[in-house]
Structures are given as structure tokens and as C-alpha cells.
Enzyme design. Structure first.
Site, PDB file in Angstrom:
ATOM      1  CG  HIS A 166      -1.490  -0.908  -5.212  1.00 22.14           C
ATOM      2  ND1 HIS A 166      -1.920  -2.070  -4.614  1.00 22.14           N
ATOM      3  CD2 HIS A 166      -2.516  -0.481  -5.996  1.00 22.14           C
ATOM      4  CE1 HIS A 166      -3.152  -2.336  -5.009  1.00 22.14           C
ATOM      5  NE2 HIS A 166      -3.543  -1.396  -5.861  1.00 22.14           N
ATOM      6  CE  LYS A 170      -3.780   0.669  -2.184  1.00 19.67           C
ATOM      7  NZ  LYS A 170      -4.855   1.675  -2.195  1.00 19.67           N
TER       8      LYS A 170
END
Ligand SMILES: NC(=O)C1=CN([C@@H]2O[C@H](COP(=O)(O)OP(=O)(O)OC[C@H]3O[C@@H](n4cnc5c(N)ncnc54)[C@H](O)[C@@H]3O)[C@@H](O)[C@H]2O)C=CC1
Ligand SMILES: O=C(O)C1=N[C@H](C(=O)O)C[C@H](O)C1
Length: 278
Positions: A166, A170
């Protein structure tokens, strides 16, 4: 707009979006404003955010949308038939109490909950529908079913590892999607994930324990979301993969869930229910 058009629009389910300035919040607002199946009735942000009091369309750099960003969750949610919520666990728990009181559908995309948080959501779900998934895309929810099947078909001599990547912003790991995939793999093996889960490895860990499910997380740049479920044995590997390249896939799923929930009673649902995959 004519009276006829206003009445037609007014009949559409009214949706409040929380975390309105966030990556998912802005994507949701854009898609709801374009939709002919729902209307935007509120845009919530945290107290102190510099968008509070501004028109959400203008704050996002576009045309006025006629909805002001607010931190007054009680008033906003009282007007809603559905709340779509991609924020943070503590914020979502607060919104769950308000949606329960308002008997509004609560679509929860937020990830990173502890077990105690999930118990609180279950309590809220006794008053109004809650639809929660760590990933609202069609592709990932299909992959969950495939993962369950492959795990059931392969014996314990096939090691299972979930690897995810990600963007650098995040804050939780493993991702909600990785946990969904891990849970599906564990179910396929007839077990609970809590009993098979191996957290991120570091140092002299010893050899891999047979039958466990491992998790690894990569964080960097602007990666929207990538998930591999690796089944590895001596001499061969099976890799199930989902690549997200556009957050619209999550937002479309969440709006679909908000509409699906309109005629549902209190209870906890997930995207497999919404998509008819159960
Ligand atoms: N289930 C799914 O399909 C997906 C889930 N997510 C999850 O959604 C969450 C948000 O992701 P992003 O949009 O990337 O994060 P983000 O950080 O861009 O947005 C979160 C927003 O929530 C706001 N917020 C925090 N507390 C609040 C409060 N009390 N009231 C109102 N607003 C509040 C923040 O100010 C921020 O604007 C994360 O947990 C992420 O993992 C993200 C994408 C897809
Ligand atoms: O934070 C994100 O961005 C995402 N979060 C969800 C997750 O935790 O799995 C879904 C998607 O992967 C994007």
C-alpha cells in the site's frame, strides 16, 4: 431545478460521507454527486479541519455542491438514510452509535479495528444495518471465495502467505484486505485465523511452522492496494493476486452497499452479502 426534478431527487436515499477530505471521502463524494441513485446530504470532517464551513464541491476544487462540510455529526446523521464511513477506528465507533440511533445504514470501510471495537460495532448492529468490509471491491470479494476454495483443496504441506503493498500514508498493517484473505484461507482449512496467524517476521524466527498463515506488508509511494495469497509447497507455487489501480472500485462498492442496505433490518452484513456471493 423544477419542482418535479426536486421531488424526484428528494426521493433518492440521502447519504452522509464521513472523512470528507480524505482519499476515499473525496472519491465517494465525487461519485455520489454524479449518481442518479443517491444524493449527498452531508459531508463530515473532524473538528478543527480547515474545510469545516466550506462547500464540499468548492473545497474539492470544483463547482459548489450545496453541502457544507461540518463536524456536527448528530445533525448530519439525523438527515441520512445511509452513512458511508472511511475514517479511523475511534471515529467509526462514534458514528456507529449515531447511525444506530438514527436507524441509518452504516457502511464501514475503515480498517484497523481491535476485537473490542468489533464487539462495539456488533452492539450497534442490533439497532440498524451495518455493512462492513476491509475491501469493498468486486475483485477482492471474489478472491476471498477463491482463497477459501484453494485452501480447502490443498493440504497442510502447502504453506500460505499473504503479502500486501500500500501507499506510504497507510497507518494499519496487515491491511483489512489481507486479514479478509487470511480469514478465508483459515476457514478453508476449517480453523480460525487467530489460531493459525503468524505476524511479521524478524530476527532468528526458527523454521516455518506447518499449517500457519503468514503476513507481510510493504508500504511505499502511491500504491492503491496490492494483495497476493501465496500457496507454496515443494516444487510449485500457486499465487492468487488482486491489483487495485483506482480507488473508485472501493467507492462504487460502498455506494452499492448503501443502496442495498435500504430495505434491510438491523444486523451485521458484508460485501459478500451485498454482491450475492454467500
Ligand atoms: N474497505 C475498503 O474498501 C477500503 C478501506 N479503506 C480504509 O479507509 C480508511 C480511510 O482511508 P483513506 O481515505 O485513505 O484515509 P485518509 O487519511 O485520506 O482519510 C481519512 C479521513 O477521515 C477524517 N477523520 C478522522 N477522524 C474523523 C472524525 N472523527 N470525523 C470526521 N472525519 C474524520 C480525516 O480527517 C481524513 O480526512 C482507512 O482505514 C483505510 O484502510 C481505504 C480504501 C478502501
Ligand atoms: O488504506 C487503504 O488505502 C486501503 N485499505 C483497505 C485495506 O486495509 O485493505 C483496502 C485497500 O487495500 C486500500
Amino acid at each position: 431545478m423544477s419542482d418535479v426534478e426536486q421531488t424526484a431527487t428528494g426521493d433518492l436515499p440521502g447519504i452522509v460521507v464521513t472523512g470528507a477530505s480524505g482519499r476515499m471521502g473525496q472519491m465517494l463524494i465525487r461519485l455520489i454527486l454524479e449518481s442518479d441513485q443517491a444524493r449527498l446530504v452531508g459531508a463530515l470532517e473532524r473538528t478543527g479541519h480547515d474545510w469545516i464551513g466550506r462547500d464540499i464541491g468548492e473545497a474539492m476544487g470544483g463547482q459548489p455542491a450545496g453541502v457544507q462540510v461540518t463536524d456536527d455529526a448528530v445533525s448530519a446523521i439525523a438527515r441520512a438514510q445511509a452513512v458511508i464511513d472511511f475514517t479511523a477506528p475511534a471515529a467509526t465507533l462514534g458514528f456507529a452509535e449515531l447511525t444506530a440511533q438514527a436507524r441509518a445504514v452504516h457502511v464501514i470501510g475503515t480498517t484497523g479495528f481491535e476485537d473490542a471495537d468489533l464487539a462495539q460495532l456488533a452492539a450497534a448492529g442490533r439497532h440498524a444495518p451495518i455493512i462492513r468490509a476491509g475491501n469493498m471491491s468486486l475483485g477482492v470479494n471474489l478472491l476471498v471465495g477463491l482463497t477459501r476454495k484453494v485452501a480447502a483443496a490443498l493440504g497442510e504441506d502447502w504453506d500460505i502467505e499473504v503479502v500486501e503493498a500500500h501507499h506510504r500514508h497507510k497507518v494499519d498493517a496487515p491491511s483489512g484486505t489481507a486479514l479478509m484473505l487470511g480469514e478465508a484461507a483459515a476457514e478453508g482449512r476449517g480453523a480460525a485465523l487467530a489460531d493459525l496467524r503468524t505476524p511479521a517476521r524478524e530476527g532468528i524466527t526458527g523454521a516455518r511452522e506447518a499449517g500457519t498463515i503468514g503476513f507481510s506488508a510493504i508500504r511505499g509511494g502511491d500504491v492503491v492496494g496490492e494483495h497476493d495469497v501465496i500457496f507454496a509447497t515443494e516444487g510449485e507455487r500457486v499465487v492468487l493476486r488482486h491489483l487495485a489501480t483506482d480507488r473508485a472500485i472501493f467507492a462504487r462498492g460502498a455506494i452499492r452497499a448503501a443502496l442495498w442496505g435500504q430495505d434491510k433490518g438491523p444486523g451485521e452484513y458484508d460485501m459478500a452479502d451485498v454482491l450475492g456471493l454467500n
